[in-house]
Write a protein that holds these residues in place. Sequence first.
Motif, PDB file in Angstrom:
ATOM      1  N   LYS A   3      13.851  30.492  33.905  1.00 16.21           N
ATOM      2  CA  LYS A   3      14.759  30.070  34.960  1.00 16.21           C
ATOM      3  C   LYS A   3      16.216  30.162  34.533  1.00 16.21           C
ATOM      4  O   LYS A   3      16.594  29.747  33.436  1.00 16.21           O
ATOM      5  N   LEU A  76      21.959  38.026  39.996  1.00 17.38           N
ATOM      6  CA  LEU A  76      21.112  36.834  39.989  1.00 17.38           C
ATOM      7  C   LEU A  76      21.958  35.561  39.981  1.00 17.38           C
ATOM      8  O   LEU A  76      23.067  35.534  39.447  1.00 17.38           O
ATOM      9  N   ASP A  80      17.303  31.478  40.147  1.00 16.56           N
ATOM     10  CA  ASP A  80      16.504  32.695  40.031  1.00 16.56           C
ATOM     11  C   ASP A  80      15.812  32.734  38.670  1.00 16.56           C
ATOM     12  O   ASP A  80      16.111  31.921  37.785  1.00 16.56           O
TER      13      ASP A  80
END
Length: 291
Positions: A3, A76, A80
């Motif tokens: 993550k 990103l 994400d």
Amino acid sequence: MFKILEANELTTNIYQMIVEAPRVSDACLPGQFLIIRVDEEGERIPLTICDYDREKGTVEIVVQAIGAETHKLSKLKAGDYLADVVGPLGKPSDLCEESVEDLKKKKIVFIAGGVGTAPVYPQAKWLKEQGVECDVIIGAKTKDLVIMEERFKKVCNLHITTDDGSYGRSGMVTKALQDLWDEGNKYDHCVAIGPMIMMKFVCKLTKELGIPTIVSMNPIMVDGTGMCGACRLTVDGQVKFACVDGPEFDGHKVDFDQAMNRMKLYKTEEGRLLLKAQEGDTHHGGCGNCN
């Protein structure tokens, strides 16, 4: 899956991310790098570790969006996920192997250029944690491209130089180093991380001044495992691979002209075929990924 906890644009095309990776943060040391993949179909991207927090289980990366994969990575956001984060890889900084007593006897200078500023930070921070002072010269084309200034101020004696004179000292990092030397800063050790041409000319100057110098050959890494042969270079007449033998080497022994030429050739299919014809099988062979 890993993550992304934080994602920011530091300046034009340079992005910072903090990623949840406790096993990596537990083991890494300054100078080492990671290999990440954005998704299952993505290519491997070797990135030097910019910082780590063992308590929070996080690592920090800084990436310059140049190719397709790094542009994809730059899009990103926090929340994400990355498909893979592998590391720590490579050998830690030589400074980590010296005793604190010996380090305190040295006057150390780091020279950082562009995105190479990021991997300098964990080394300067580590020294600060050991009670060792150091100087850092950050070079950028212009003021807007200087990154991580406030963080560096907390861990070192910071000197900023810009090519256009818009901030800090005026001129290249080599001029700043020479000026500091002339001002009485007689350095015993230098670490230079940045564009290949910058490291080449820093080493030319430090050789003249008699300052032992370490450089990071991270800029020429592609695969990061020794398989592709892209980061093959000659150090003191011997063939080395930046990803498995480095990424740090004695800068006075690196053949920069050869490394920069290989870098240009490796960017094209025709160039890769030429290198294969000239050098044969260039992969390291000991990477453990070739079976």
